[in-house]
Design an enzyme around this catalytic site. Structure first.
Site, short mmCIF file in Angstrom:
data_model
loop_
_atom_site.label_atom_id
_atom_site.label_comp_id
_atom_site.label_asym_id
_atom_site.label_seq_id
_atom_site.Cartn_x
_atom_site.Cartn_y
_atom_site.Cartn_z
N ASP A 1 -4.72 -10.82 0.18
CA ASP A 1 -3.38 -11.42 0.23
C ASP A 1 -2.64 -11.22 -1.09
OD1 ASP A 1 -1.22 -12.83 1.35
OD2 ASP A 1 -1.95 -14.73 0.50
N HIS A 2 -1.42 -10.71 -1.00
CA HIS A 2 -0.57 -10.43 -2.15
C HIS A 2 -1.25 -9.46 -3.13
CE1 HIS A 2 1.70 -13.78 -0.52
NE2 HIS A 2 2.73 -13.28 -1.17
N HIS B 1 3.72 -5.02 3.85
CA HIS B 1 3.74 -5.53 5.22
C HIS B 1 3.37 -7.01 5.22
CE1 HIS B 1 4.01 -1.56 7.05
NE2 HIS B 1 3.07 -1.14 6.20
N HIS C 1 4.98 0.15 -0.63
CA HIS C 1 5.73 -0.63 0.34
C HIS C 1 4.79 -1.70 0.86
CE1 HIS C 1 3.55 2.00 3.11
NE2 HIS C 1 3.81 1.11 4.06
N CYS D 1 6.19 5.62 4.20
CA CYS D 1 4.92 5.02 3.79
C CYS D 1 4.29 5.73 2.59
CB CYS D 1 3.94 4.99 4.95
SG CYS D 1 4.48 3.95 6.31
N GLU E 1 0.27 -4.67 11.84
CA GLU E 1 0.93 -4.22 10.62
C GLU E 1 2.41 -4.60 10.67
OE1 GLU E 1 0.07 -0.43 8.07
OE2 GLU E 1 1.48 0.11 9.66
N HIS F 1 0.84 -1.20 0.00
CA HIS F 1 0.00 0.00 0.00
C HIS F 1 0.87 1.24 0.00
CE1 HIS F 1 -0.25 1.03 4.57
NE2 HIS F 1 0.83 0.34 4.33
#
Length: 136
Positions: free
Chosen positions: A79-80, A41, A39, A33, A126, A14
């Site tokens: 996810d991903h 997490h 970037h 960020c 996070e 994100h």
């Protein structure tokens, strides 16, 4: 009252960025960020439901059903993925951990209620050092 928690993991990218601000303002508020190239997490999601054990099963909610719901309704969508671009329930929102937790709650709550339980809380890590909690 008994609480049951399902833990899942997912990875997502994100960017925290306010298009109404300059690059400098975004960098000042969001730091790394706001990186133009995103970037990511490695998130840890805790979904907690609450209720009283059913007299015939001893369950407040079938743990297998809870796992399937979390995977189908949330993990498959995020996810991903890029939270800013790929996730329907995050469109037009700042993709902070706070807003993501609220979005996850809003997606899960109707499914949990349909199964006869109450969604108690969402805890979203996070990083290993920071998490948010949302209780509706």
């Amino acid at each position: 009252m008994v609480y049951l928690t399902r833990v899942e993991h997912f990875n997502a990218a994100h960017k925290l960025y306010n298009p109404d601000w300059t690059e400098e303002e975004n960098r000042e508020v969001f730091g790394k960020c706001s990186n133009a190239n995103w970037h990511g997490h490695n998130y840890e999601l805790h979904v907690t439901v609450k209720g009283e054990p059913h007299p015939q099963t001893g369950f407040i909610f079938n743990a297998k059903t809870l796992g399937t719901l979390v995977k189908d309704v949330i993990i498959e969508k995020i996810d991903h993925r890029n939270l800013n671009m790929d996730v329907d329930f995050m469109k037009g929102k700042f993709t902070s951990a706070e807003n993501l937790a609220i979005g996850i709650w809003n997606e899960l709550q109707p499914h949990i209620e349909k199964e006869g339980a109450t969604l108690h809380g969402i805890r979203l890590y996070e990083t290993t050092k920071i998490y948010v909690e949302y209780f509706g």
